[in-house]
Design an enzyme around this catalytic site. Structure first.
Site, mmCIF file in Angstrom:
data_model
loop_
_atom_site.group_PDB
_atom_site.id
_atom_site.type_symbol
_atom_site.label_atom_id
_atom_site.label_comp_id
_atom_site.label_asym_id
_atom_site.label_seq_id
_atom_site.Cartn_x
_atom_site.Cartn_y
_atom_site.Cartn_z
ATOM 1 N N HIS A 142 0.836 -1.201 0.000
ATOM 2 C CA HIS A 142 0.000 0.000 0.000
ATOM 3 C C HIS A 142 0.878 1.260 0.000
ATOM 4 O O HIS A 142 0.802 2.057 0.939
ATOM 5 C CB HIS A 142 -0.896 0.026 1.243
ATOM 6 C CG HIS A 142 -1.921 -1.066 1.332
ATOM 7 N ND1 HIS A 142 -2.708 -1.261 2.447
ATOM 8 C CD2 HIS A 142 -2.296 -1.998 0.431
ATOM 9 C CE1 HIS A 142 -3.532 -2.289 2.238
ATOM 10 N NE2 HIS A 142 -3.296 -2.757 1.021
ATOM 11 N N GLU A 170 15.073 5.893 -15.264
ATOM 12 C CA GLU A 170 15.270 4.438 -15.193
ATOM 13 C C GLU A 170 13.979 3.648 -15.419
ATOM 14 O O GLU A 170 14.025 2.439 -15.684
ATOM 15 C CB GLU A 170 15.840 4.050 -13.822
ATOM 16 C CG GLU A 170 17.248 4.523 -13.560
ATOM 17 C CD GLU A 170 18.272 3.773 -14.410
ATOM 18 O OE1 GLU A 170 18.209 2.541 -14.442
ATOM 19 O OE2 GLU A 170 19.118 4.434 -15.034
HETATM 20 P P1 13P Z 1 -4.504 -9.414 4.728
HETATM 21 O O1 13P Z 1 -4.219 -8.972 6.135
HETATM 22 O O2 13P Z 1 -5.614 -10.433 4.675
HETATM 23 O O3 13P Z 1 -3.254 -9.883 4.016
HETATM 24 O O4 13P Z 1 -5.068 -8.162 3.920
HETATM 25 C C1 13P Z 1 -4.313 -6.994 3.799
HETATM 26 C C2 13P Z 1 -4.557 -6.278 2.513
HETATM 27 O O5 13P Z 1 -3.724 -5.536 2.062
HETATM 28 C C3 13P Z 1 -5.854 -6.503 1.796
HETATM 29 O O6 13P Z 1 -5.786 -5.995 0.498
HETATM 30 ZN ZN ZN Z 2 -4.323 -4.387 0.266
#
Ligand code: 13P
Ligand code: ZN
Length: 274
Positions: A142, A170
């Protein structure tokens, strides 16, 4: 000797911690899977326990039947992987139909593989096919800047690939095929898994709108490096846009992109040139 002394387990834990240190894994955000080599399975097998029950995934990848995957656990924090691997990560075996997993090591205390395991699994399936078996790693994170871009750019592979290529010299060398984009969907199930794997047939990275990024690769270095390169370019893109109010005076031209590709001997996706 413990399973933590096996090199691939140490390398996997290091990648989880590197992602945490980058700030890409708030709380339980993100997940990592690795398709183990036969010799790595053999090294780990002495530490396997009596397997758990088979659990159907809702998706099928026949080319992954019988494979073993390292996976992060659902709801587990990347921050804690290095401190408590046995509860945070695990190894699952895939059945002979390629539609179910069972736990053979780790994920202790009733933990399960990541809720995105169906997406990881289908991405592995299409990337293994696309790379003649070379792909082993699927990584979901994320990172803030690539997520921010999904609010300001059209959700197309062309718009994202061009913006990222033009943000750092790059980039066309690291991902000459560009990146794919998946529109916003409910995470964690078969629908988003199938939509993402369609995109990953063509690309080795897929942006999830307003959510994050999936990257694939043959090993931990290349896959982490792809995530890092894309996120760094996204950071530059956002810095340029926010500092200039969108008034960009100059950028890397299509002719420049082609010249880089020529010099570095990579095949640029021409669909994304104007
Ligand atoms: P999990 O904890 O199940 O891996 O989920 C985290 C996540 O990034 C969901 O998209
Ligand atoms: Zn996620």
């Amino acid at each position: 000797m413990s399973i933590l002394d096996v090199k691939v387990i140490g390398d996997y834990i290091r990648m989880c911690n590197d992602g945490w240190l980058q700030g890409w894994h708030e709380r339980n955000g993100g997940n990592l899977t690795y398709r183990m080599k036969a010799e790595e399975v053999a090294e780990c097998r002495p530490f396997f326990r009596e397997p758990g029950p088979w659990v159907n995934m809702g998706v099928t990848g026949a080319n992954l039947a019988g494979e073993y995957f390292l996976t992060t656990g659902s709801g587990k924090f990347f921050r804690n992987v290095i401190l408590d691997p046995a509860h945070s990560i695990g190894i699952v075996e895939i059945n002979d139909k390629g539609d179910s997993w069972r736990i053979v090591w780790g994920l202790e205390g009733g933990a399960r593989p990541t809720s995105e395991f169906p997406s990881h699994f289908m991405n592995h399936s299409v990337r293994v096919a696309a790379t003649d078996g070379a792909c082993r790693v699927i990584y979901h994170a994320h990172p803030a800047n690539i997520i921010a871009m999904t609010y300001t750019l059209p959700l197309t592979a062309k718009a994202f690939s061009r913006a990222l290529w033009q943000s750092a010299t790059e980039c066309p060398v690291v991902f000459p095929g560009g990146v794919g984009v998946v529109e916003w969907m409910v995470p964690g199930g078969a629908d988003i898994a199938l939509a993402t794997s369609e995109v990953m047939k063509q690309f080795d990275a897929a942006v999830w709108a307003h959510h994050g990024l999936f990257c694939s690769g043959p090993d931990f270095d290349i896959t982490f490096g792809l995530m890092h390169t894309i996120e760094k370019a996204a950071e530059i893109y956002n810095l340029v846009m926010s500092s200039s109010g969108g008034r960009v005076l100059q950028t890397i031209s299509d002719a420049n992109l082609l010249a880089i590709a020529e010099e570095f001997g990579v095949e640029l996706n021409k669909d994304f040139l104007d």
